[in-house]
Design an enzyme around this catalytic site. Structure first.
Site, PDB file in Angstrom:
ATOM      1  N   HIS A 223      41.302  39.024  40.337  1.00  0.00           N
ATOM      2  CA  HIS A 223      41.967  40.047  41.133  1.00  0.00           C
ATOM      3  C   HIS A 223      41.799  39.836  42.646  1.00  0.00           C
ATOM      4  O   HIS A 223      42.799  39.719  43.346  1.00  0.00           O
ATOM      5  CB  HIS A 223      41.657  41.488  40.725  1.00  0.00           C
ATOM      6  N   TYR A 227      44.242  39.034  46.813  1.00  0.00           N
ATOM      7  CA  TYR A 227      44.128  39.479  48.213  1.00  0.00           C
ATOM      8  C   TYR A 227      43.722  38.338  49.129  1.00  0.00           C
ATOM      9  O   TYR A 227      43.960  38.392  50.330  1.00  0.00           O
ATOM     10  CB  TYR A 227      43.193  40.687  48.330  1.00  0.00           C
ATOM     11  N   HIS A 374      56.348  40.623  38.442  1.00  0.00           N
ATOM     12  CA  HIS A 374      55.515  41.233  39.494  1.00  0.00           C
ATOM     13  C   HIS A 374      54.899  40.170  40.392  1.00  0.00           C
ATOM     14  O   HIS A 374      54.980  40.235  41.614  1.00  0.00           O
ATOM     15  CB  HIS A 374      54.428  42.095  38.838  1.00  0.00           C
ATOM     16  N   PHE A 375      54.310  39.143  39.777  1.00  0.00           N
ATOM     17  CA  PHE A 375      53.595  38.233  40.681  1.00  0.00           C
ATOM     18  C   PHE A 375      54.504  37.228  41.357  1.00  0.00           C
ATOM     19  O   PHE A 375      54.130  36.642  42.362  1.00  0.00           O
ATOM     20  CB  PHE A 375      52.334  37.639  40.041  1.00  0.00           C
ATOM     21  N   HIS A 376      55.726  37.089  40.856  1.00  0.00           N
ATOM     22  CA  HIS A 376      56.643  36.260  41.643  1.00  0.00           C
ATOM     23  C   HIS A 376      57.165  37.006  42.868  1.00  0.00           C
ATOM     24  O   HIS A 376      57.600  36.390  43.836  1.00  0.00           O
ATOM     25  CB  HIS A 376      57.775  35.716  40.771  1.00  0.00           C
ATOM     26  N   ARG A 439      55.282  37.386  27.786  1.00  0.00           N
ATOM     27  CA  ARG A 439      55.106  36.309  28.750  1.00  0.00           C
ATOM     28  C   ARG A 439      54.384  35.155  28.063  1.00  0.00           C
ATOM     29  O   ARG A 439      53.862  35.323  26.962  1.00  0.00           O
ATOM     30  CB  ARG A 439      54.321  36.794  29.980  1.00  0.00           C
ATOM     31  N   ARG A 440      54.318  34.013  28.720  1.00  0.00           N
ATOM     32  CA  ARG A 440      53.580  32.841  28.256  1.00  0.00           C
ATOM     33  C   ARG A 440      53.995  32.399  26.857  1.00  0.00           C
ATOM     34  O   ARG A 440      53.151  32.128  26.005  1.00  0.00           O
ATOM     35  CB  ARG A 440      52.075  33.130  28.177  1.00  0.00           C
TER      36      ARG A 440
HETATM   37 FE1  HAS Z   1      49.172  42.526  41.121  1.00  0.00          FE
HETATM   38  C1  HAS Z   1      48.881  41.457  37.844  1.00  0.00           C
HETATM   39  C2  HAS Z   1      48.141  45.655  40.211  1.00  0.00           C
HETATM   40  C3  HAS Z   1      49.249  43.545  44.427  1.00  0.00           C
HETATM   41  C4  HAS Z   1      49.397  39.250  42.110  1.00  0.00           C
HETATM   42  N1  HAS Z   1      49.165  40.710  40.170  1.00  0.00           N
HETATM   43  C5  HAS Z   1      49.060  40.482  38.809  1.00  0.00           C
HETATM   44  C6  HAS Z   1      49.099  39.073  38.545  1.00  0.00           C
HETATM   45  C7  HAS Z   1      49.197  38.449  39.761  1.00  0.00           C
HETATM   46  C8  HAS Z   1      49.251  39.490  40.766  1.00  0.00           C
HETATM   47  C9  HAS Z   1      49.230  36.955  40.014  1.00  0.00           C
HETATM   48  O1  HAS Z   1      46.806  46.978  37.779  1.00  0.00           O
HETATM   49  C10 HAS Z   1      49.090  38.415  37.166  1.00  0.00           C
HETATM   50  C11 HAS Z   1      47.786  37.859  36.736  1.00  0.00           C
HETATM   51  C12 HAS Z   1      47.926  37.240  35.361  1.00  0.00           C
HETATM   52  O2  HAS Z   1      48.338  36.061  35.289  1.00  0.00           O
HETATM   53  O3  HAS Z   1      47.702  37.924  34.365  1.00  0.00           O
HETATM   54  N2  HAS Z   1      48.829  44.297  42.119  1.00  0.00           N
HETATM   55  C13 HAS Z   1      48.441  45.454  41.555  1.00  0.00           C
HETATM   56  C14 HAS Z   1      48.320  46.489  42.588  1.00  0.00           C
HETATM   57  C15 HAS Z   1      48.644  45.884  43.781  1.00  0.00           C
HETATM   58  C16 HAS Z   1      48.941  44.506  43.473  1.00  0.00           C
HETATM   59  C17 HAS Z   1      47.927  47.912  42.398  1.00  0.00           C
HETATM   60  N3  HAS Z   1      49.329  41.600  42.903  1.00  0.00           N
HETATM   61  C18 HAS Z   1      49.323  42.188  44.150  1.00  0.00           C
HETATM   62  C19 HAS Z   1      49.424  41.181  45.176  1.00  0.00           C
HETATM   63  C20 HAS Z   1      49.457  39.967  44.514  1.00  0.00           C
HETATM   64  C21 HAS Z   1      49.403  40.246  43.099  1.00  0.00           C
HETATM   65  C22 HAS Z   1      49.442  41.478  46.653  1.00  0.00           C
HETATM   66  C23 HAS Z   1      49.545  38.587  45.051  1.00  0.00           C
HETATM   67  C24 HAS Z   1      49.605  38.274  46.311  1.00  0.00           C
HETATM   68  N4  HAS Z   1      48.665  43.397  39.378  1.00  0.00           N
HETATM   69  C25 HAS Z   1      48.230  44.673  39.224  1.00  0.00           C
HETATM   70  C26 HAS Z   1      47.836  44.899  37.823  1.00  0.00           C
HETATM   71  C27 HAS Z   1      48.039  43.699  37.151  1.00  0.00           C
HETATM   72  C28 HAS Z   1      48.558  42.774  38.145  1.00  0.00           C
HETATM   73  C29 HAS Z   1      47.327  46.118  37.201  1.00  0.00           C
HETATM   74  C30 HAS Z   1      47.757  43.399  35.661  1.00  0.00           C
HETATM   75  C31 HAS Z   1      48.965  43.523  34.845  1.00  0.00           C
HETATM   76  C32 HAS Z   1      48.696  43.140  33.405  1.00  0.00           C
HETATM   77  O4  HAS Z   1      48.725  44.033  32.551  1.00  0.00           O
HETATM   78  O5  HAS Z   1      48.448  41.966  33.102  1.00  0.00           O
HETATM   79  C33 HAS Z   1      48.607  46.549  45.158  1.00  0.00           C
HETATM   80  O6  HAS Z   1      47.771  45.824  46.018  1.00  0.00           O
HETATM   81  C34 HAS Z   1      49.975  46.710  45.766  1.00  0.00           C
HETATM   82  C35 HAS Z   1      49.955  47.547  47.047  1.00  0.00           C
HETATM   83  C36 HAS Z   1      51.215  47.327  47.862  1.00  0.00           C
HETATM   84  C37 HAS Z   1      51.940  48.272  48.464  1.00  0.00           C
HETATM   85  C38 HAS Z   1      53.183  47.874  49.227  1.00  0.00           C
HETATM   86  C39 HAS Z   1      53.076  48.082  50.750  1.00  0.00           C
HETATM   87  C40 HAS Z   1      54.277  47.514  51.439  1.00  0.00           C
HETATM   88  C41 HAS Z   1      54.274  46.805  52.596  1.00  0.00           C
HETATM   89  C42 HAS Z   1      55.558  46.241  53.131  1.00  0.00           C
HETATM   90  C43 HAS Z   1      56.178  47.090  54.209  1.00  0.00           C
HETATM   91  C44 HAS Z   1      57.491  46.511  54.622  1.00  0.00           C
HETATM   92  C45 HAS Z   1      58.092  46.729  55.823  1.00  0.00           C
HETATM   93  C46 HAS Z   1      59.402  46.086  56.122  1.00  0.00           C
HETATM   94  C47 HAS Z   1      57.504  47.584  56.857  1.00  0.00           C
HETATM   95  C48 HAS Z   1      51.563  49.699  48.400  1.00  0.00           C
HETATM   96  C49 HAS Z   1      53.035  46.534  53.353  1.00  0.00           C
HETATM   97  C50 HAS Z   1      60.493  46.948  55.560  1.00  0.00           C
HETATM   98  C51 HAS Z   1      61.581  47.269  56.510  1.00  0.00           C
HETATM   99  C52 HAS Z   1      62.638  48.016  56.171  1.00  0.00           C
HETATM  100  C53 HAS Z   1      63.732  48.182  57.153  1.00  0.00           C
HETATM  101  C54 HAS Z   1      62.760  48.724  54.846  1.00  0.00           C
HETATM  102 CU    CU Z   2      44.785  42.563  39.967  1.00  0.00          CU
END
Ligand code: HAS
Ligand code: CU
Length: 549
Positions: A223, A227, A374-376, A439-440
C-alpha cells in the site's frame, strides 16, 4: 535577475542514467501490456513459448516496480540538487551511483528469471506460488539500491541544513526527503518477507511458508508503495506546476503538512487489500479502513490547493467569474497540458479508491478487473502522465537541450492519446469489474459461459484502449530519447515555484523528522503489532510452494 541555479553536470549524468533505465523498462512493459490486452480481447493467442501470466508478470514488475522507482530516484536527485545549490554532496552522489548499480543488477536478475519462465508469479509474488530464489533476490537488490540512493539524498539534505542553520529547508528537498522516508518505512515489510520467508523457502532451506503472514508483510509494503509513486507527482503539482503556470506555491506550511501526513498514515492501512481474506480479525481491518479514509484527506487538501493555485494565477491575470481562471492557464505548453490531464484523471481515480476501501463495496469489486481499472487511472495515468510531463523539461535540462515547438506539440498529442486510451481501457475495466469480470485471468470466456461471453464487447474496448495506449507509449519513449540525444542544444529551465507571501511563518515543527518518524513507527506498531504477532504465534498450516505455470 540572478541566473537560475541549474543541476550540475555530475548530477545530470546520474539523474539521466536513472531516467533512461526507467523509460526503457516502460517501453518493454508497454509491449507486454498491449499483448495482454489483445490476448484477452481475442485478437491474438499467446505462443506456447510465451505465457500470458509470464508477460503479465513482466508488465507489472517493469511498470510498477522498475519504471516508477528508477524515474522517482532520478527525478528526486535532480530536484534536491536544483534546490540545494546545484550539486549533490560527493558522498550523496556516490551513494546515488551505488544505488543505481544495485538496482540495475536487481532488475536484470528479475528480467532474466521472468523471461526464462522461472518467476511467473505476478508483481505481487503471492505465496504459495514459488519463483526462482534469484527473482526474490533481484527484487531485494532493487529495493536495497533504492535505500542507498535514499541515504544519499538524506546526506545532501542534512549537509544543506548544517551549512544553513536556522533556515527553512528548500521545499523540493524537503518533500523529496519525505518521499524517501516513507519508502524506507514501507519497504521494511517486503524486505522482511523476502529475507525471512521467500528466499529461505525458495532455496528449499525450509519446506513451508506462512501464507497469511507473507501477504500481510507484502501489503505492509504494497500500500505505501502507491504513495511512493504518488508523492513525486505531488511534488510536481505543488512546487513545480505553480512556476509553469506563472504563479506561486499557495502555502509552504500546508505543502509540508500534507507530506508529513503521508509519512504518518501511509503504512498502517495495508489491510484494505486483504479485507476479503481470512486470518485477520475484523477489528484490525476496521482500524485500517478508518485510517485509509484518513489518508484520503491529504489528497483532498491537495485538490483544494491546486484549485487555489489555478484561481490565484487566473485572478492575477485578470480572470473574473467562478471559472474565468480556466482560460488563463497555459494550454499550449505540454509541460502543463499533460500535468493538467494527470490531475483531472486523479479525481475519478481517487473516488474509485474510496469505493475500494469501503468494506461492503470492496466485497463487490475485490479481485475483479475494476481494481485493474482503478490502478491504471492512479499510477497508470495520474502518476505516469505527470512523469511524462516532467520528462519534457527535465531531460533537456539535464542534457543541455531544448524542447522544440514540434516536440512540445508531440508531447501534447501524447497526452491526448494516453487519455483517450485510458477512457476506453480503464472505463471498460471498471464496468467489467462491476459485472463480476475477474482480474488476473488468461482466458475471458470461462468455458463459453453465456454471462462471460456477454462481456466480450467490453474486452474488445479494453483491447482498443490498450492499442491506443501502446501508440502513445511509443511516442513517449521516442520523445524521451530524442530529448536526451537529438534535440537541438539549448537551455531548458528546471521550474521551481516561489512560495507566495504567507500570513504566518511555516511552523518549525514540520521539519522535525525525529518526531514524525517516531510517530509513524508508533502508528505502524498500533496497526500491525498485534495482528502480526498473532500470525506468528498462531500460524495457519504451512504451505509448500507450487508452480502454477
Ligand atoms: Fe488504490 C488497490 C484504495 C489511491 C494504486 N490501488 C490498488 C492497487 C493499486 C493501487 C496498484 O481500499 C492494486 C493492488 C493489487 O494489485 O491488488 N487507493 C485507495 C484509496 C486511495 C487510493 C482510498 N491507489 C491510490 C493511488 C495509487 C493506487 C494514488 C497509485 C498511485 N486501492 C485502494 C483499495 C485497494 C486499492 C482499497 C484494494 C482493492 C482490492 O480489493 O484489491 C486514496 O489515496 C485516493 C485519494 C484521492 C483523492 C483524489 C484527490 C484529487 C486530486 C486531483 C485534483 C484535480 C484538480 C484538477 C485540481 C481523494 C488531488 C481538476 C481541474 C478541473 C478543472 C476539474
Ligand atoms: Cu492500498
Amino acid at each position: 535577475m540572478a541566473t537560475e541555479t541549474r543541476v550540475d553536470r555530475k548530477t545530470s549524468k546520474l539523474s539521466l542514467a536513472y531516467i533512461l533505465v526507467a523509460f526503457t523498462a516502460f517501453g518493454l512493459a508497454a509491449i507486454c501490456g498491449v499483448l495482454q490486452g489483445m490476448d484477452r480481447g481475442g485478437a491474438v493467442t499467446m505462443p506456447t513459448w510465451l505465457g500470458y501470466y509470464q508477460i503479465l508478470t513482466a508488465h507489472g514488475v517493469l511498470m510498477g516496480l522498475v519504471f516508477t522507482t528508477f524515474f522517482i530516484v532520478g527525478f528526486l536527485f535532480a530536484g534536491i540538487a536544483r534546490t540545494t545549490g546545484g550539486s549533490l554532496t560527493p558522498a550523496g552522489a556516490r551513494m546515488g551511483w551505488i544505488g543505481y548499480w544495485l538496482m540495475v543488477i536487481g532488475t536484470a536478475m528479475d528480467v532474466v528469471t521472468i523471461l526464462t519462465n522461472n518467476a511467473t508469479v505476478l508483481y505481487t509474488f503471492y505465496a504459495p506460488m514459488k519463483a526462482s530464489p534469484y527473482f526474490y533476490i533481484g527484487a531485494t537488490l532493487l529495493i536495497v539500491g533504492s535505500w542507498v540512493a535514499g541515504w544519499g539524498m538524506f546526506h545532501c539534505f542534512q549537509t544543506w541544513r548544517k551549512n544553513n542553520p536556522g533556515q527553512r529547508t528548500p521545499l523540493i528537498a524537503f518533500t523529496a526527503v519525505a518521499t524517501m522516508v516513507l519508502w524506507q518505512l514501507a519497504t521494511l515489510g517486503v524486505a522482511a518477507e523476502a529475507l525471512l520467508q521467500l528466499i529461505p523457502w525458495s532455496f528449499g532451506w525450509v519446506d513451508k511458508i506462512n501464507v497469511v503472514l507473507s501477504r500481510t508483510l507484502f501489503w505492509f509494503f504494497g500500500h505505501p508503495l502507491v504513495y511512493f509513486w504518488l508523492l513525486p507527482a505531488y511534488i510536481c503539482w505543488y512546487t513545480i506546476m505553480p512556476k509553469i503556470v506563472g504563479g506561486k506555491v499557495f502555502s509552504d506550511a500546508i505543502t509540508r503538512m500534507v507530506f508529513v501526513l503521508f509519512v504518518l498514515i501511509s503504512t498502517p492501512i495495508g489491510f484494505h487489500h486483504q479485507l476479503m481474506e481470512p486470518g485477520i480479525s475484523e477489528k484490525w481491518k476496521f482500524l485500517h479502513v478508518g485510517l485509509t479514509m484518513a489518508i484520503a484527506l491529504p489528497s483532498m487538501i491537495t485538490a483544494f490547493m491546486l484549485f487555489a493555485t489555478f484561481e490565484s494565477v487566473g485572478r492575477a491575470k485578470g480572470a473574473s467569474g467562478l471559472f474565468g481562471w480556466f482560460k488563463k492557464l497555459p494550454w499550449g505548453d505540454a509541460r502543463f497540458f499533460s500535468l493538467f490531464l494527470a490531475m483531472l484523471w486523479f479525481i475519478p481515480a481517487g473516488i474509485g479508491g474510496i469505493i475500494n476501501a469501503s468494506n461492503q463495496l470492496n466485497a463487490v469489486v475485490h479481485n475483479t478487473v475494476w481494481v485493474t481499472g482503478h490502478f491504471h487511472l492512479t499510477v497508470g495515468t495520474a502518476v505516469a502522465m505527470t512523469f511524462f510531463a516532467i520528462s519534457y523539461w527535465l531531460i533537456p535540462h539535464l542534457t543541455g537541450r531544448k524542447l522544440t515547438k514540434t516536440a512540445n506539440d508531440i508531447g501534447k498529442l501524447q497526452g491526448v492519446l494516453w487519455s483517450i486510451g485510458m477512457i476506453f481501457m480503464s472505463g471498460s475495466m471498471h464496468i467489467l469489474g462491476l459485472l463480476g469480470g475477474p482480474r488476473r485471468t488468461a482466458g475471458t470466456t470461462y468455458g463459453d459461459d453465456p454471462t462471460a461471453l456477454s462481456w466480450m464487447p467490453l474486452h474488445k474496448l479494453t483491447m482498443i484502449g490498450g492499442i491506443i495506449l501502446f501508440i502513445a507509449a511509443v511516442i513517449q519513449v521516442s520523445l524521451v530519447f530524442y530529448l536526451a540525444f537529438k534535440a537541438p542544444k539549448g537551455e531548458e529551465e528546471f521550474p521551481v515555484g516561489e512560495v507566495a507571501e504567507e500570513a504566518q511563518e511555516t511552523p518549525r515543527i514540520l521539519e522535525r523528522w525525529k518526531i514524525w518518524v517516531t510517530l509513524a513507527v508508533v502508528l505502524i506498531l498500533i496497526g500491525y503489532g498485534i495482528p502480526i504477532t498473532d500470525m506468528i504465534q498462531n500460524p495457519p498450516p504451512g504451505v509448500e510452494g507450487i508452480r502454477t505455470w
